[in-house]
Design a protein around this motif. Structure first.
Motif, PDB file in Angstrom:
ATOM      1  N   GLY C 261      46.137  32.069  11.508  1.00  0.00           N
ATOM      2  CA  GLY C 261      44.762  32.319  11.092  1.00  0.00           C
ATOM      3  C   GLY C 261      44.630  32.322   9.581  1.00  0.00           C
ATOM      4  O   GLY C 261      43.716  31.726   9.016  1.00  0.00           O
ATOM      5  N   LEU C 262      45.585  32.981   8.921  1.00  0.00           N
ATOM      6  CA  LEU C 262      45.539  33.066   7.464  1.00  0.00           C
ATOM      7  C   LEU C 262      45.655  31.694   6.820  1.00  0.00           C
ATOM      8  O   LEU C 262      44.899  31.339   5.918  1.00  0.00           O
ATOM      9  N   PRO C 268      44.100  22.431   6.279  1.00  0.00           N
ATOM     10  CA  PRO C 268      43.498  21.848   7.481  1.00  0.00           C
ATOM     11  C   PRO C 268      44.216  22.372   8.728  1.00  0.00           C
ATOM     12  O   PRO C 268      45.443  22.535   8.708  1.00  0.00           O
ATOM     13  N   PRO C 269      43.483  22.651   9.813  1.00  0.00           N
ATOM     14  CA  PRO C 269      44.047  23.328  10.988  1.00  0.00           C
ATOM     15  C   PRO C 269      45.299  22.663  11.539  1.00  0.00           C
ATOM     16  O   PRO C 269      46.266  23.341  11.872  1.00  0.00           O
ATOM     17  N   ALA C 270      45.301  21.331  11.601  1.00  0.00           N
ATOM     18  CA  ALA C 270      46.435  20.638  12.220  1.00  0.00           C
ATOM     19  C   ALA C 270      47.726  20.961  11.482  1.00  0.00           C
ATOM     20  O   ALA C 270      48.759  21.227  12.085  1.00  0.00           O
ATOM     21  N   GLU C 271      47.649  20.966  10.141  1.00  0.00           N
ATOM     22  CA  GLU C 271      48.848  21.268   9.369  1.00  0.00           C
ATOM     23  C   GLU C 271      49.168  22.753   9.427  1.00  0.00           C
ATOM     24  O   GLU C 271      50.318  23.155   9.521  1.00  0.00           O
ATOM     25  N   ASP C 273      48.825  24.987  11.704  1.00  0.00           N
ATOM     26  CA  ASP C 273      49.531  25.450  12.896  1.00  0.00           C
ATOM     27  C   ASP C 273      51.035  25.274  12.761  1.00  0.00           C
ATOM     28  O   ASP C 273      51.798  26.206  12.983  1.00  0.00           O
ATOM     29  N   GLY C 274      51.422  24.063  12.389  1.00  0.00           N
ATOM     30  CA  GLY C 274      52.848  23.776  12.285  1.00  0.00           C
ATOM     31  C   GLY C 274      53.513  24.606  11.200  1.00  0.00           C
ATOM     32  O   GLY C 274      54.553  25.211  11.419  1.00  0.00           O
ATOM     33  N   ILE C 275      52.891  24.642  10.034  1.00  0.00           N
ATOM     34  CA  ILE C 275      53.479  25.383   8.918  1.00  0.00           C
ATOM     35  C   ILE C 275      53.550  26.866   9.251  1.00  0.00           C
ATOM     36  O   ILE C 275      54.549  27.535   8.987  1.00  0.00           O
ATOM     37  N   ALA C 276      52.482  27.381   9.869  1.00  0.00           N
ATOM     38  CA  ALA C 276      52.458  28.800  10.204  1.00  0.00           C
ATOM     39  C   ALA C 276      53.587  29.126  11.177  1.00  0.00           C
ATOM     40  O   ALA C 276      54.289  30.116  11.017  1.00  0.00           O
ATOM     41  N   ALA C 277      53.763  28.273  12.176  1.00  0.00           N
ATOM     42  CA  ALA C 277      54.821  28.531  13.148  1.00  0.00           C
ATOM     43  C   ALA C 277      56.177  28.518  12.463  1.00  0.00           C
ATOM     44  O   ALA C 277      57.040  29.345  12.743  1.00  0.00           O
TER      45      ALA C 277
END
Lengths: 331, 390, 308
Positions: C261-262, C268-271, C273-277
């Motif tokens: 979320g942060l 951009p959302p697509a990136e 998600d991956g980076i956050a994970a």
């Protein structure tokens, strides 16, 4: 005396391996031999840390994997013709491999600088933590395949050599192992090596003599990282494939075992360690099959685990030490 | 002297030729037998060997030698085995690969060596689109199909929004992309978890807060089972249903989690209750041979063997010796697939029907996956149009 | 806010669970100076024992008793046959020998139970939720883990600071010769401490069984987390292990819950998600590196022994 002869015999044996494999009708074994030689490079550099510098790094696979990824990623950009940091990518080994070494050394500089603030168990654990960090970094790098890894369709070309030929590639790796051993041998016997060993034996005293212990140990850490990076780049070329498995902590454990199997604190021991480890990995399953226990084929570790314990407990000087007796210890 | 020599030579050649004719066709099976996901490979192997054993060691009347090796789910192992199979054993047909991280290593090596690659499971997008290959055949599905179908099923069930999650790796991302390709509702949450993660407390709390109509996940093997158990414990399964793909709710997983699986929707290209002669014979034969119900993976192994059998029969046992003939025979797919209708598209990937399934208890209290109806007929993958093959 | 509370609770639950493992590991290190990579194997032994006991007896209580017992016995055998010989060795030998133990135990488990995960169901009585705050139902079983972990922590505190056994243990970590002079069997004491640590790990394994799957290699991932915990806390310190466990549990859970979320606010959302994970899975290692750089011996280095 034996000390001088063994490496030469070893080199001769390694030179003979590919023709031997062909002669016994198992030419695919050259691939196994190449793996051994590549892991030997990683193991001898780790031994510089453990055996001579007293730094038990449990994250050596980080530099190995990093070197592999550098060559994998640059080759990927070259194949897809995408620029990398605004520069056109190339697949030339003469550019990629030095870069792999450089990047690994730079990573070792940063990781080493931070890790060397600690000692003992904390050092073991922080090197492990940094390796795990890099592991998860590559797992989450979707652009480069994430957990699935990255394919390299061709080996990085080197002028004057047919890299797709397995024999050429094997001899190239062998040559590089010899170069690495030569450099390490010179280093260890030079002032650098003596200082390193004196720091290992008595950190405080060396410091009181006015030697910056950190500078020496950090230099050794970078050299080891660079060597592992080279091994990683070779492994990427050998496998035609890089994946985060090359940075996994169990691989750090494997390389550590090679060093111990061969003999800690000996220059050539880890080479022997790599031979034994990978040979066991290859042949223990077959031995189970041969012994009429095919069901145990995939369970070869049930023998390997205790074997490792026995070696650690009772054969501390490793096989090289066993072969050479007292001579091994003095390099 | 010279004539004698020539005679001897000719005799030797003849002997060699006749020996070759009697040699069985070598099939290399690189599959995943160990690790927690090892049952996938075991099922594929067992399904495949069932077909071979039915004919007493032959496929399509041609003697075959199937060599099985475990890749441990590691690409490095896969490469070594492939090298041994291709260089030492000279296999002509390579099959067995379960995971999409092994395929990109084994397939190119196999194709380069001139052998045929016939996948009983993994079919990553790489080989379905512009890099498709005339000697590469995928018998099960193209990876995306599994999850596209779940998206289509969710539409059919009338769900307006969904929370989706998968591990943070390529196959996980492909799964969520596949789901979104056909799902018409809104995605209210999309989460990537660590590969191999076991504890989903944080994710389940996020789901509870997002209040979706349904949850789709692609958590292979043990991951999915852990998730389901914790999901049931959190009390969410009663209010927010799960819609997943067949691989997340095969017979093994279903029996492992027991009653908690009841009500889980999933979709598949095959089901044990399919009413066709080939399938009935297969399910009965499998139970007799191995004493358990086949999973979808076993059906794929069996169909793969039957496909190879049909092609071997057509060429009289010639594989690379008559590559064009063998290829054409494979492409025809002239065999009775246990999944019913089956044909290859231009990219050598299946064009087939997909059905919805729901986990229920049958009259005797046993858990079954009941087919609920056709979701798609003759569905093809999204990459076929980029493939230059005809 | 409600979500944050729930995630915090999840973090505490993970932390308390990690403490069960970390306590034994840090005790063994603090007293005997042994770094035991095979601690995860004891956790696995407990999990398999409880799964087996549940299957045979159908009683979850019995399963929870079987877990520490089995792990304790395995631990005792491990100590007598291998670990005992490592007390005088350097850390490298300890790492390697116990790495060998991991390989051995994983294969033994594979031979006896197969590679397929085993599954245990939660007893129906515990398979529900309670509303701690209105609108935030929380699984009873996870609450049980929190309570069990806190109880063990309390018990350990009393045992070590108040009892005779505790004073022996504390003495053992500083002055073995004096203990022997007093006629105390140091060998026996060490074996018992090791077995006790093993029991704690086995208990954790038993608790984990119904929540996660029981499988080969389940010990390794948690082992690394546990090491992070005790290194952060200061190796050898129970107090440090508790603080470290909570810190790691909360950091890991909150990272997984809120990083995506942060990051979506910035990327951009697509990136994102991956980076956050990726970041979420690296979070605890970054935490550990940070703490070690700040305090090289961890948060609560034990006084008697230097960081070594």
């Amino acid at each position: 005396m034996r000390r001088r002869i063994f490496p030469l015999i070893g080199l001769a044996v390694f030179m003979m391996l590919p023709p031997l494999a062909t002669w016994i009708g198992e030419p695919y074994l050259v691939s196994t031999f190449t793996r051994i030689v590549i892991f030997a490079i990683a193991a001898v550099t780790l031994d510089l840390l453990i055996g001579f510098g007293g730094m038990v790094s449990f994250g050596h696979a980080a530099f190995f994997g990093l070197g592999a990824y550098v060559s994998g990623i640059i080759a990927h950009h070259a194949a897809e013709q995408i620029t990398l940091f605004g520069l056109p990518a190339t697949d030339q080994a003469l550019i990629i491999w030095p870069l792999a070494i450089l990047v690994s050394a730079a990573a070792a500089l940063v990781i080493g600088f931070l890790s060397l603030r600690t000692s003992g168990v904390h050092f073991i654990m922080i090197t492990l933590a940094f390796a795990q960090m890099l592991y998860f970094l590559f797992v989450s790098m979707e652009k480069y395949g994430g957990d699935d890894g990255l394919m390299m369709l061709e080996r990085n070309p080197l002028p004057g050599l047919d890299m797709s030929d397995d024999w050429s590639f094997y001899y190239l790796c062998l040559g590089l192992l010899a170069v690495v051993l030569f450099i390490l041998g010179r280093l260890i016997n030079a002032r650098f090596g003596m200082v390193l060993r004196s720091i290992k034996q008595s950190g405080p005293r060396a410091r009181s003599l006015g030697i910056s212990s950190l500078a020496y140990r950090l230099t050794a850490f970078c050299i080891a990282g660079a060597g592992a990076g080279l091994a990683g780049a070779l492994m990427a070329n050998h496998n035609g494939f890089v994946s985060p498995a090359l940075l996994h902590w169990t691989l750090s454990g494997d390389i550590l075992i090679m060093v111990v199997l061969g003999g800690i604190g000996t220059l050539y021991g880890p080479v022997l360690g790599a031979v034994i480890f990978l040979a066991l990995e290859e042949f223990l399953p077959l031995a189970f099959e041969g012994a009429g226990l095919p069901g145990f084929k995939e369970h070869w570790r049930v023998v390997f685990g205790p074997l490792l314990i026995v070696i650690v407990l009772f054969a501390k000087s490793g096989l090289y030490g066993f072969l050479l007796g007292k001579e091994a210890a003095d390099v | 002297m010279t004539s004698k020599f020539i005679l001897a030579l000719a005799g030797g050649l003849l002997a060699a030729v006749s020996a070759q004719a009697a040699d069985p066709v070598k099939i290399g099976m690189i599959t995943t037998l160990s690790t927690g996901a090892g049952y996938l490979g075991q099922e594929v192997r067992d399904g495949f060997m069932l077909a071979v054993n039915e004919e007493g060691g032959k496929l399509g009347g041609v003697p075959v030698k199937v060599m099985v090796e475990d890749d441990g789910r590691k690409p490095g192992n896969g490469k070594q085995i492939a090298e041994r199979f291709l260089k030492r054993d000279k296999v002509e047909i390579m099959t067995g690969v379960i995971f999409s991280n092994i395929a990109p290593v084994v397939a190119p090596m196999t194709l380069k060596a001139g052998a045929f690659y016939i996948s009983p499971n993994a079919a990553p997008s790489t080989f379905a689109g512009k890099s498709c290959n005339q000697n590469y055949f995928a018998v099960a599905w193209q990876n995306d199909n599994l999850h596209e179908t779940a998206g289509a099923q969710a539409n059919g069930l009338g769900y307006k929004n969904a929370f989706i999650l998968a591990p943070n790796y390529q196959a996980g991302k492909d799964a969520l992309t596949g789901f979104k390709r056909f799902f018409k509702g809104k995605i209210v949450g999309e989460t990537y978890v660590k590969l191999g993660q076991k504890d989903y407390a944080a994710e389940i709390a996020q789901i509870r807060a997002a209040k979706p109509d349904m949850v789709f996940h692609f958590l292979p093997g043990g991951m999915g089972i852990g998730f389901l158990k914790q999901y049931v414990q959190s009390g969410l399964k009663k209010t927010i249903p799960l819609v997943v793909s067949s691989v997340s709710m095969d017979h093994r997983i279903m029996t492992a989690v027991g009653d908690m699986a009841v009500g889980v929707r999933n979709s598949s290209h095959w089901n044990a209750d399919f009413d066709n002669a080939a399938n009935k014979a297969f399910v009965a034969g499998y139970q007799k041979a191995y004493g358990k119900m086949p999973t979808v993976f076993a059906s794929q192994g069996y169909d793969t063997a039957k496909l190879i059998a049909s092609a071997l029969k057509a060429t009289g046992g010639k594989v690379t010796a008559d590559a064009d003939g063998f290829r054409a025979a494979l492409k025809k797919a002239d065999f009775a697939a246990v999944r019913g209708d089956f044909k290859f598209g231009n990219n050598n990937h299946p064009v087939q029907s997909w059905v919805g399934r729901i986990v229920e208890k049958d009259s005797s209290g046993k858990l079954i996956n009941r087919s609920t109806g056709v979701i798609w007929k003759d569905h093809q993958d999204a990459y076929a149009k980029d493939c230059p093959l005809k | 806010m409600l979500l944050f509370f729930e995630q915090l609770l999840n973090g505490v639950q993970l932390g308390v669970f990690l403490f069960l493992l970390a306590a034994g590991l840090t005790l063994i290190f603090g007293i005997m100076g042994v770094i035991n990579l095979a601690h995860g194997s004891l956790y696995m032994a407990g999990a398999f024992a409880s799964a087996l006991a549940l299957r045979l007896s159908g009683s979850f209580t019995l399963a929870l008793i079987a877990a520490p017992l089995a792990a304790g016995l395995v631990g005792l055998a491990m100590e007598v046959i291998v670990i005992r010989r490592l007390y005088a060795r350097d850390h490298l030998d300890q790492v390697l020998a116990t790495f060998g133990l991991i390989l051995f135990f994983n294969e033994i488990a594979a031979i006896s139970f197969g590679r397929q995960p085993l599954f245990m169901n939660i007893p129906p009585a515990l398979n529900s939720t309670v509303e701690l705050l209105p609108g935030a139902p929380y699984p009873v079983y996870r609450l049980l883990i929190i309570i069990a972990g806190l109880l063990v922590a309390g018990l350990l505190y009393v045992l070590i600071s108040r009892s005779r056994a505790g004073s022996l243990i504390r003495a053992g970590s500083t002055d073995q010769e004096m203990l022997s002079a007093l006629g105390i069997n140091v060998k026996m004491l060490f074996a018992l401490v090791f077995a006790f640590g093993a029991m704690l790990a086995g208990f954790a394994g038993g608790l984990a069984g119904p929540l996660l799957s029981v499988e080969i290699g389940m010990g390794e991932n948690i082992l690394i987390l546990t090491f992070v915990v005790i290194v952060i806390g200061g190796i050898g310190s129970i107090r440090g292990a508790f603080a470290g466990a909570l810190l790691v549990g909360i950091a890991d859970t909150l990272g997984r819950a809120f990083l995506p979320g942060l990051l979506k606010l910035m990327l951009p959302p697509a990136e994102a998600d991956g980076i956050a994970a990726g970041l979420a899975s690296m979070a605890i290692y970054i935490l550990m590196a940070g703490i070690l750089i700040w305090r090289p011996a961890g948060l609560f280095p034990p006084q008697g022994r230097s960081g070594a």
